[in-house]
Design a protein around this motif. Sequence first.
Motif, PDB file in Angstrom:
ATOM      1  N   ASP A 226      30.701-100.126 -28.438  1.00 15.59           N
ATOM      2  CA  ASP A 226      30.773 -98.751 -27.978  1.00 15.59           C
ATOM      3  C   ASP A 226      32.190 -98.251 -28.223  1.00 15.59           C
ATOM      4  OD1 ASP A 226      28.165 -98.660 -27.139  1.00 15.59           O
ATOM      5  OD2 ASP A 226      28.612 -99.077 -25.040  1.00 15.59           O
TER       6      ASP A 226
ATOM      7  N   VAL B 232      29.874 -93.296 -28.327  1.00 18.61           N
ATOM      8  CA  VAL B 232      28.929 -93.574 -29.402  1.00 18.61           C
ATOM      9  C   VAL B 232      28.906 -95.065 -29.655  1.00 18.61           C
ATOM     10  CG1 VAL B 232      29.089 -91.329 -30.545  1.00 18.61           C
ATOM     11  CG2 VAL B 232      30.694 -93.141 -31.161  1.00 18.61           C
ATOM     12  N   GLU B 233      27.793 -95.530 -30.173  1.00 15.25           N
ATOM     13  CA  GLU B 233      27.682 -96.912 -30.610  1.00 15.25           C
ATOM     14  C   GLU B 233      28.037 -96.924 -32.092  1.00 15.25           C
ATOM     15  OE1 GLU B 233      24.256 -99.669 -29.511  1.00 15.25           O
ATOM     16  OE2 GLU B 233      23.832 -99.129 -31.615  1.00 15.25           O
TER      17      GLU B 233
ATOM     18  N   VAL C  81      28.792 -94.779 -37.276  1.00 15.84           N
ATOM     19  CA  VAL C  81      28.176 -94.382 -36.017  1.00 15.84           C
ATOM     20  C   VAL C  81      26.682 -94.621 -36.124  1.00 15.84           C
ATOM     21  CG1 VAL C  81      27.779 -92.474 -34.404  1.00 15.84           C
ATOM     22  CG2 VAL C  81      29.973 -92.653 -35.619  1.00 15.84           C
TER      23      VAL C  81
ATOM     24  N   VAL D 246      25.735 -85.034 -31.963  1.00 10.53           N
ATOM     25  CA  VAL D 246      27.152 -84.948 -31.606  1.00 10.53           C
ATOM     26  C   VAL D 246      27.545 -83.488 -31.414  1.00 10.53           C
ATOM     27  CG1 VAL D 246      29.501 -85.346 -32.426  1.00 10.53           C
ATOM     28  CG2 VAL D 246      27.774 -87.133 -32.692  1.00 10.53           C
TER      29      VAL D 246
ATOM     30  N   ARG E  44      24.523 -94.403 -33.022  1.00 12.21           N
ATOM     31  CA  ARG E  44      23.838 -93.533 -32.069  1.00 12.21           C
ATOM     32  C   ARG E  44      24.811 -93.006 -31.024  1.00 12.21           C
ATOM     33  NH1 ARG E  44      20.714 -96.886 -27.522  1.00 12.21           N
ATOM     34  NH2 ARG E  44      21.992 -98.744 -27.516  1.00 12.21           N
ATOM     35  N   VAL E  45      24.383 -91.920 -30.365  1.00 15.03           N
ATOM     36  CA  VAL E  45      25.142 -91.336 -29.258  1.00 15.03           C
ATOM     37  C   VAL E  45      24.690 -92.041 -28.004  1.00 15.03           C
ATOM     38  CG1 VAL E  45      25.595 -89.220 -27.954  1.00 15.03           C
ATOM     39  CG2 VAL E  45      25.370 -89.127 -30.442  1.00 15.03           C
ATOM     40  N   ARG E  46      25.623 -92.380 -27.133  1.00 20.18           N
ATOM     41  CA  ARG E  46      25.282 -93.050 -25.861  1.00 20.18           C
ATOM     42  C   ARG E  46      24.892 -92.045 -24.806  1.00 20.18           C
ATOM     43  NH1 ARG E  46      23.750 -98.056 -25.806  1.00 20.18           N
ATOM     44  NH2 ARG E  46      25.264 -99.541 -26.478  1.00 20.18           N
TER      45      ARG E  46
ATOM     46  N   LEU F 173      22.435 -87.473 -36.519  1.00 20.91           N
ATOM     47  CA  LEU F 173      23.569 -87.804 -35.651  1.00 20.91           C
ATOM     48  C   LEU F 173      24.530 -86.631 -35.522  1.00 20.91           C
ATOM     49  CD1 LEU F 173      24.434 -91.494 -36.525  1.00 20.91           C
ATOM     50  CD2 LEU F 173      23.927 -90.585 -34.277  1.00 20.91           C
TER      51      LEU F 173
END
Length: 190
Positions: free
Chosen positions: A102, A172-173, A186, A141, A188-190, A137
């Motif tokens: 992360d 983000v992961e 990147v 974002v 994914r978004v957490r 993505l």
Amino acid sequence: MLQDSANPRASVWDVLALPTGDVRARPYEQRRALILDVLAGLPSPSPIQAVSATDDVEVARVWYDRLVASGVEGVVAKLGSAPYRAGRSSSWKKVRHAETVDAEVVGFTGAAGRPRALAVRLPDGRVALSQRLGARLAAQVAAALVGVAPAAARGRAAGGESFTVAEPGLLVEVLAGTTRHAVVTVTRVR
């Protein structure tokens, strides 16, 4: 050609043309044989060597696992029957060493409503610019960034790239490369 400062020998992995003409249309297996023929004709010891190659999947796995300690970022898999194609090719696949972590978003490139890449703070404290975001993505974002007015400040990643500073809070992961060419992607978004 690739030059490694620790090894004074240069390495070659493909040939596109010879004095006899363009060989890009030939399959990689034939181009590889041409490289080896050219190198065999050089005086010994030669400052040029061919990059190691194998068609054995298990040997490639061993190289992938063992060479990371020496700074090798991964392996490239090529379809032996494929001709050379400039740019991205589905017949080549680079498999890099990376780990999923992360990271805090500290900035972005492009507009907040359409970010191209993210500046992220990795767990080791280093700020790195990600690879270009895919459309899905980028939209996720953007939704998080548009609600927050971006700071007017500019920042610089460890590699010197400039970005617009973002308000803290977005995680983000990412897949972060574990070798000297630490590519950040990147996922994914957490």
